[in-house]
Design a protein around this motif. Structure first.
Motif, PDB file in Angstrom:
ATOM      1  N   PRO A 111       0.825  -1.216   0.000  1.00  0.00           N
ATOM      2  CA  PRO A 111       0.000   0.000   0.000  1.00  0.00           C
ATOM      3  C   PRO A 111       0.858   1.264   0.000  1.00  0.00           C
ATOM      4  N   GLN A 112       2.029   1.173   0.615  1.00  0.00           N
ATOM      5  CA  GLN A 112       3.004   2.254   0.612  1.00  0.00           C
ATOM      6  C   GLN A 112       4.324   1.685   0.079  1.00  0.00           C
ATOM      7  N   PRO A 113       5.159   2.519  -0.533  1.00  0.00           N
ATOM      8  CA  PRO A 113       6.450   2.015  -1.010  1.00  0.00           C
ATOM      9  C   PRO A 113       7.255   1.379   0.125  1.00  0.00           C
ATOM     10  N   GLY A 122      21.958   1.225  -3.358  1.00  0.00           N
ATOM     11  CA  GLY A 122      21.605   1.680  -2.022  1.00  0.00           C
ATOM     12  C   GLY A 122      20.120   1.501  -1.731  1.00  0.00           C
ATOM     13  N   ALA A 123      19.524   2.390  -0.943  1.00  0.00           N
ATOM     14  CA  ALA A 123      18.120   2.279  -0.546  1.00  0.00           C
ATOM     15  C   ALA A 123      17.207   2.594  -1.725  1.00  0.00           C
ATOM     16  N   LEU A 124      16.285   1.664  -1.998  1.00  0.00           N
ATOM     17  CA  LEU A 124      15.315   1.841  -3.071  1.00  0.00           C
ATOM     18  C   LEU A 124      13.911   1.777  -2.488  1.00  0.00           C
ATOM     19  N   ARG A 125      13.049   2.654  -2.915  1.00  0.00           N
ATOM     20  CA  ARG A 125      11.640   2.607  -2.502  1.00  0.00           C
ATOM     21  C   ARG A 125      10.848   2.004  -3.655  1.00  0.00           C
ATOM     22  N   VAL A 179      22.435 -10.907  -3.602  1.00  0.00           N
ATOM     23  CA  VAL A 179      22.157 -10.604  -5.006  1.00  0.00           C
ATOM     24  C   VAL A 179      21.517  -9.222  -5.102  1.00  0.00           C
ATOM     25  N   PRO A 180      22.028  -8.314  -5.947  1.00  0.00           N
ATOM     26  CA  PRO A 180      21.401  -6.997  -6.096  1.00  0.00           C
ATOM     27  C   PRO A 180      19.925  -7.122  -6.434  1.00  0.00           C
ATOM     28  N   PHE A 181      19.109  -6.302  -5.777  1.00  0.00           N
ATOM     29  CA  PHE A 181      17.672  -6.377  -5.993  1.00  0.00           C
ATOM     30  C   PHE A 181      17.305  -6.118  -7.448  1.00  0.00           C
ATOM     31  N   VAL A 182      18.006  -5.210  -8.100  1.00  0.00           N
ATOM     32  CA  VAL A 182      17.696  -4.885  -9.485  1.00  0.00           C
ATOM     33  C   VAL A 182      17.861  -6.121 -10.367  1.00  0.00           C
ATOM     34  N   SER A 212       1.753 -21.425  -2.910  1.00  0.00           N
ATOM     35  CA  SER A 212       2.328 -20.743  -4.078  1.00  0.00           C
ATOM     36  C   SER A 212       2.486 -19.264  -3.761  1.00  0.00           C
ATOM     37  N   PHE A 213       3.418 -18.634  -4.467  1.00  0.00           N
ATOM     38  CA  PHE A 213       3.659 -17.199  -4.265  1.00  0.00           C
ATOM     39  C   PHE A 213       4.206 -16.638  -5.567  1.00  0.00           C
ATOM     40  N   TYR A 214       3.551 -15.572  -6.078  1.00  0.00           N
ATOM     41  CA  TYR A 214       3.954 -14.994  -7.354  1.00  0.00           C
ATOM     42  C   TYR A 214       4.075 -13.475  -7.239  1.00  0.00           C
ATOM     43  N   VAL A 215       5.181 -12.958  -7.778  1.00  0.00           N
ATOM     44  CA  VAL A 215       5.347 -11.522  -7.963  1.00  0.00           C
ATOM     45  C   VAL A 215       4.851 -11.203  -9.370  1.00  0.00           C
ATOM     46  N   GLN A 216       3.829 -10.352  -9.478  1.00  0.00           N
ATOM     47  CA  GLN A 216       3.262 -10.032 -10.784  1.00  0.00           C
ATOM     48  C   GLN A 216       3.785  -8.720 -11.346  1.00  0.00           C
ATOM     49  N   SER A 217       4.152  -7.777 -10.494  1.00  0.00           N
ATOM     50  CA  SER A 217       4.713  -6.526 -10.995  1.00  0.00           C
ATOM     51  C   SER A 217       5.547  -5.863  -9.923  1.00  0.00           C
ATOM     52  N   ILE A 218       6.571  -5.152 -10.374  1.00  0.00           N
ATOM     53  CA  ILE A 218       7.442  -4.384  -9.487  1.00  0.00           C
ATOM     54  C   ILE A 218       7.626  -3.002 -10.102  1.00  0.00           C
ATOM     55  N   SER A 219       7.434  -1.974  -9.282  1.00  0.00           N
ATOM     56  CA  SER A 219       7.639  -0.596  -9.739  1.00  0.00           C
ATOM     57  C   SER A 219       8.888  -0.042  -9.070  1.00  0.00           C
ATOM     58  N   LEU A 220       9.934   0.178  -9.882  1.00  0.00           N
ATOM     59  CA  LEU A 220      11.168   0.775  -9.375  1.00  0.00           C
ATOM     60  C   LEU A 220      11.079   2.290  -9.454  1.00  0.00           C
ATOM     61  N   PRO A 221      11.907   3.016  -8.687  1.00  0.00           N
ATOM     62  CA  PRO A 221      11.927   4.473  -8.815  1.00  0.00           C
ATOM     63  C   PRO A 221      12.185   4.888 -10.265  1.00  0.00           C
ATOM     64  N   GLU A 222      11.551   5.972 -10.676  1.00  0.00           N
ATOM     65  CA  GLU A 222      11.605   6.396 -12.077  1.00  0.00           C
ATOM     66  C   GLU A 222      13.040   6.593 -12.560  1.00  0.00           C
TER      67      GLU A 222
END
Length: 227
Positions: A111-113, A122-125, A179-182, A212-222
């Motif tokens: 609900p929040q970054p 470094g720190a990513l929201r 492992v780098p998150f990116v 089961s567990f699925y990541v469907q989308s990830i929004s990185l900082p612009e």
């Protein structure tokens, strides 16, 4: 006991739960003004489990099947009630039914970054969402942790707790990963499996199995997306 009380009291011959409503995980069989007789039938359907409690203490539990209630089929309750060789009939007890069905298409999201530490940037929201499924497999732990005296306990009652658990566990796991998150975010199938392995033990604490567990989308900082 007065004559009116005796007439008003009903004796249960068949105890069962038909699961009329979807999404119910635990259901307490209504016992107001009812008592159980020696020889009553307990019907536990497929993908169900039943449990008897005596004054808040776990007694006997039953997998799928049809049972005739007696001192032979209720050994723990017989011991707790000190019935010895004779079944005290009629009697009252708390009876819970549990659904063991896989609860599909449950949604999780941020609900929040959420702040994740990346080895390179470094720190990513980030924001993320997806779906997961689970099933109940330890009825005693589930009852003690979540249900207690509730008449019914549903997936809706549990959703908020599980979403918070997922968010907390996920953020901590990603922060510790070498492992780098990116790099992980570019392979969502690999990330999904890694997160499932990390989050699953937290579900066990509630008597649940993460199926089961699925990541469907990830929004990185612009700015990072542009990079």
């Amino acid at each position: 006991m007065s004559l009116f009380s005796f007439i008003a009291k009903q004796f249960v011959d068949v105890i069962q739960w038909t699961e009329d409503e979807p999404g119910v995980l635990a259901y307490r069989y209504p016992m107001q003004d009812q008592e159980i007789q020696n020889g009553a039938q307990l019907v536990v359907r497929e993908q169900q489990r039943a449990m008897f409690l005596d004054e808040g203490k776990f007694a006997d539990k039953f997998d799928a099947g049809t049972y005739t209630l007696s001192t032979n089929t209720l050994p723990v309750l017989t011991y707790l009630r000190n019935w010895d060789k004779f079944f005290e009939s009629p009697f009252k007890a708390d009876i819970y039914f549990f659904s063991l069905r896989e609860q599909l298409d449950r949604k999780w999201g941020t609900p929040q970054p959420v702040t994740v530490r990346d080895k390179e940037y470094g720190a990513l929201r980030i924001r993320a969402h997806g779906i997961y499924s689970y099933s109940l497999n330890d009825t005693e732990k589930f009852w003690a942790k979540l249900v207690t005296n509730a008449e019914t306990y549903t997936v809706g009652d549990l959703d908020g707790q599980l979403r918070s658990l997922i968010m907390t566990t996920m953020a901590a796991a990603l922060g510790r990963s070498p492992v780098p998150f990116v790099d992980m975010a570019s392979q969502q199938d690999v990330l999904s499996k890694q997160l499932q392995d990390v989050i699953a033990p937290a579900f066990v604490d509630y008597g649940l199995e993460l199926r089961s567990f699925y990541v469907q989308s990830i929004s990185l900082p612009e700015e990072l997306q542009q990079h």
